[in-house]
Design a protein around this motif. Structure first.
Motif, PDB file in Angstrom:
ATOM      1  N   HIS A   9      35.586  43.459  34.624  1.00  0.00           N
ATOM      2  CA  HIS A   9      34.604  42.635  35.350  1.00  0.00           C
ATOM      3  C   HIS A   9      33.751  43.564  36.212  1.00  0.00           C
ATOM      4  CE1 HIS A   9      32.864  39.158  37.239  1.00  0.00           C
ATOM      5  NE2 HIS A   9      33.314  39.504  38.426  1.00  0.00           N
ATOM      6  N   THR A  10      34.410  44.483  36.870  1.00  0.00           N
ATOM      7  CA  THR A  10      33.750  45.612  37.528  1.00  0.00           C
ATOM      8  C   THR A  10      34.563  46.851  37.205  1.00  0.00           C
ATOM      9  OG1 THR A  10      35.031  45.504  39.591  1.00  0.00           O
ATOM     10  CG2 THR A  10      33.031  44.131  39.469  1.00  0.00           C
ATOM     11  N   GLN A  11      34.002  47.987  37.537  1.00  0.00           N
ATOM     12  CA  GLN A  11      34.720  49.241  37.300  1.00  0.00           C
ATOM     13  C   GLN A  11      35.951  49.334  38.203  1.00  0.00           C
ATOM     14  OE1 GLN A  11      32.215  52.687  37.903  1.00  0.00           O
ATOM     15  NE2 GLN A  11      33.487  53.963  36.624  1.00  0.00           N
ATOM     16  N   SER A  13      37.783  46.717  39.457  1.00  0.00           N
ATOM     17  CA  SER A  13      38.667  45.546  39.408  1.00  0.00           C
ATOM     18  C   SER A  13      40.132  45.938  39.306  1.00  0.00           C
ATOM     19  CB  SER A  13      38.325  44.662  38.203  1.00  0.00           C
ATOM     20  OG  SER A  13      37.094  44.029  38.381  1.00  0.00           O
ATOM     21  N   ALA A  44      28.262  43.561  36.433  1.00  0.00           N
ATOM     22  CA  ALA A  44      28.343  44.778  37.246  1.00  0.00           C
ATOM     23  C   ALA A  44      27.736  45.982  36.529  1.00  0.00           C
ATOM     24  CB  ALA A  44      29.800  45.058  37.621  1.00  0.00           C
ATOM     25  N   LEU A  55      31.868  47.940  30.085  1.00  0.00           N
ATOM     26  CA  LEU A  55      32.727  47.023  30.840  1.00  0.00           C
ATOM     27  C   LEU A  55      33.552  46.145  29.903  1.00  0.00           C
ATOM     28  CD1 LEU A  55      30.074  46.263  33.539  1.00  0.00           C
ATOM     29  CD2 LEU A  55      32.354  47.114  34.060  1.00  0.00           C
TER      30      LEU A  55
END
Ligand SMILES: [Fe+2]
Length: 100
Positions: A9-11, A13, A44, A55
């Motif tokens: 979801h993000t780097q 997470s 993101a 991602l």
């Protein structure tokens, strides 16, 4: 508690696994895994650095190599419920078991 780095979801997470001695009891999945949905990998993106494909690939690895290897009886507590823009079709509810 055990920290699981679960990019996707993000780097950055991450999920937190609650253990009672060595028994896996619950996992707090933040925006990695919701009920019936995963965190969107297209929010993101960093222009010229991180693509949604990067991602999505990390999300696949996080789910298959970390989350899905947990005890399937573990209770999942996601960071968001239905209606969050962080997942497209998040199911109603506050928790569920990984096996569902
Ligand atoms: Fe999010």
């Amino acid at each position: 508690m055990k920290l699981l780095h679960t990019p996707g979801h993000t780097q950055e997470s991450s999920c937190y696994l609650l253990l009672d001695k060595a028994v896996q009891k619950a996992v707090f999945t933040g925006d990695t895994l919701f009920l019936g949905e995963v965190g969107r990998p297209d929010l993101a993106v960093k222009s010229g650095e991180i693509t949604k494909e990067d991602l999505a690939g990390w999300m696949y690895d996080s789910l298959h190599n970390k989350i899905m290897k947990l005890d399937h009886k573990v209770t999942v507590y996601p960071g968001h419920g239905a209606g969050s823009p962080c997942g497209k079709k998040i199911a109603e509810g506050a928790s569920d078991h990984l096996s569902n």
